[in-house]
Enzyme design. Structure first.
Site, short mmCIF file in Angstrom:
data_model
loop_
_atom_site.label_atom_id
_atom_site.label_comp_id
_atom_site.label_asym_id
_atom_site.label_seq_id
_atom_site.Cartn_x
_atom_site.Cartn_y
_atom_site.Cartn_z
N CYS A 1 1.09 8.62 19.58
CA CYS A 1 0.32 9.30 20.61
C CYS A 1 -0.08 8.22 21.62
CB CYS A 1 -0.91 9.87 19.94
SG CYS A 1 -1.71 11.18 20.82
N THR B 1 -3.58 -18.84 3.38
CA THR B 1 -4.04 -18.84 1.99
C THR B 1 -3.63 -17.55 1.32
OG1 THR B 1 -5.91 -20.23 2.57
CG2 THR B 1 -6.09 -18.97 0.53
N HIS C 1 0.81 -1.23 0.00
CA HIS C 1 0.00 0.00 0.00
C HIS C 1 0.83 1.28 0.00
CE1 HIS C 1 0.09 1.36 4.36
NE2 HIS C 1 0.55 0.13 4.51
N1 PLP Z 1 8.17 -0.10 8.00
C1 PLP Z 1 8.14 1.19 7.68
C2 PLP Z 1 9.42 1.93 7.49
C3 PLP Z 1 6.92 1.84 7.51
O1 PLP Z 1 6.90 3.14 7.21
C4 PLP Z 1 5.72 1.10 7.70
C5 PLP Z 1 4.41 1.76 7.61
O2 PLP Z 1 4.27 2.93 7.93
C6 PLP Z 1 5.81 -0.26 8.02
C7 PLP Z 1 7.05 -0.83 8.15
C8 PLP Z 1 4.59 -1.11 8.20
O3 PLP Z 1 4.06 -1.48 6.93
P1 PLP Z 1 2.54 -1.97 6.78
O4 PLP Z 1 1.68 -0.76 6.93
O5 PLP Z 1 2.47 -2.56 5.40
O6 PLP Z 1 2.29 -2.99 7.83
#
Ligand code: PLP
Length: 402
Positions: free
Chosen positions: A339, A247, A211
């Site tokens: 937060c 899955t 995403h």
């Molecule tokens: N690692 C970093 C550097 C991120 O910025 C993020 C999400 O903000 C993640 C891991 C976590 O990824 P996900 O939202 O796909 O679980």
């Protein structure tokens, strides 16, 4: 219901939190979701779903120039980080009893928290790697730490999600390789923004997330070097080479593959566009709010900072209030830090860089994406003075307590 189209009048400057889904990724998802079939089923619909998954694996591997068998699908960046940290730790610890985990002080919580759990619950020992005032890991510390010989793994992110500082991952990977220590890097923020030559870097495991690059939520991958051994975190059907069970979501991984290809093929042009906008935004902000301070690497003209990351402190303001005032003015951004129970916590990243807690809480992150425009820059600069003025006048009870 808010959609990107319905939010056309808003300025979306939070691409590091999540990027708008690419139309081509959505089309791939919709096309794949028309079909029934579990990729593990042996009948024709199952084989069709399996074909979609394997095509997606090959497309991602092709884009990243790794072998298809290196791509282990997961449900996102957080799961990939957990698999890398726990999986590498357990395998190494069982193999040679090593207990120490080297990690930078500026990692995302998806890395920090699994390490902390291993420390609290499993007898691991964390060794924090210091960063300089720009948020960059001091590699001399890594060389020294590796010399002690009881290191189970080292994990340092490719680029920081808050301040955008790019880490010397190739250098760190080489140090770890020479010491025979597995190296994991979280490349969630780097993919699509920085050149990523995984073969040249040679990490044991690399985390990516769908995403963040215009694919759907709930998909990601861990790119695993064939020489690395991982103990599974999820047990079950063993769908992903016995390393990860569950899955597979054929529509999601099909769309993820489209997004990864787009991220990699357009990287250079995107980085140029974003770096130019970022410099404009920094200079526009400092013009309208002269006491605003840029955090992290100034990164002009090179790959030392994520091209679309602008992270600034606004002295005398409370970041969360400023964020809400900008939200009301139609600008979406982030404070970047957590937060807890309604009380803004200073960012662990800024604290590690030596920024004082009050300044840390006065910070905002604007993260630009490929659809960002000069109009967005102008709109942020136009909205900021009134918001900063109000935030300063409101003050913050938390800041006043200091
Ligand atoms: N690692 C970093 C550097 C991120 O910025 C993020 C999400 O903000 C993640 C891991 C976590 O990824 P996900 O939202 O796909 O679980």
């Amino acid at each position: 219901m808010a959609t990107m189209a319905g939010m056309a009048s808003r300025v979306y400057a939070d691409h590091a939190a999540t990027a708008p889904m690419l139309p081509a990724a959505r089309e791939a998802w919709v096309a794949a979701s028309q079909h029934v079939g579990n990729p593990s089923s042996l009948h024709s619909p199952g084989r069709h779903a399996r074909r979609l998954v394997e095509e997606a694996r090959e497309r991602i591997a092709g884009a990243l120039r790794v072998r298809p068998s290196a791509v282990v699908f997961t449900a996102g960046g957080t799961e990939s980080d957990n698999l890398a940290i726990k999986g590498l730790y357990w395998a190494r610890h069982r193999d040679n009893g090593a207990q120490r985990i080297l990690l930078s002080a500026v990692e995302h919580h998806a890395v920090l928290d699994p390490v902390q759990w291993l420390v609290d619950d499993q007898g691991a020992k964390a060794q924090w790697l210091t960063v300089d005032s720009l948020g960059r890991v001091v590699t001399d510390d890594i060389a020294e730490a590796l010399a002690h010989g009881d290191v189970a793994l080292c994990t340092v992110m490719w680029a920081n999600n808050e301040v955008g500082t790019v880490q010397p991952v190739a250098e760190i990977a080489a140090l770890c390789r020479a010491a025979g220590v597995p190296f994991h890097t979280d490349a969630v923020q780097a993919l699509g923004h920085l050149p990523m030559d995984l073969t040249a870097v040679g990490a044991s495991a690399v985390t990516i997330s769908s995403h963040k690059v215009g694919g759907p939520f709930g998909a990601g991958a861990l790119i695993v070097d064939p020489t690395a051994t991982l103990t599974p975190v999820l047990h079950g059907g063993g769908q992903e080479r016995e390393v990860r069970s569950g899955t597979l979501d054929a529509p999601a991984v099909s769309a993820f593959a489209v997004a990864v290809e787009h991220a990699v093929t357009g990287q250079e042009e995107r980085a140029r566009h974003l770096a130019a906008l970022r410099l404009d935004l920094v200079s526009a902000i400092t013009q309208v709010v002269p006491d605003a301070v840029l955090n992290g690497d100034p990164g002009v003209g090179d790959d030392r900072r994520l091209p679309g990351n602008v992270h600034m402190s606004f002295p005398g303001c409370e970041g969360d209030l400023l964020l809400m005032l900008l939200d009301a003015a139609g600008v979406d951004c982030s404070t970047g830090s957590a937060c807890t129970a309604g009380i803004p916590e200073p960012s662990h990243v800024l604290l590690a860089m030596g920024v004082d807690p009050a300044t840390s809480r006065s910070s905002l992150r604007f993260s630009l994406g490929e659809n960002s425009t000069q109009h967005d820059v102008d709109a942020i600069a136009a909205a900021l003075p009134a918001a900063v003025d109000r935030a300063k006048r409101a003050g913050s009870p938390n800041l006043r307590k200091l």
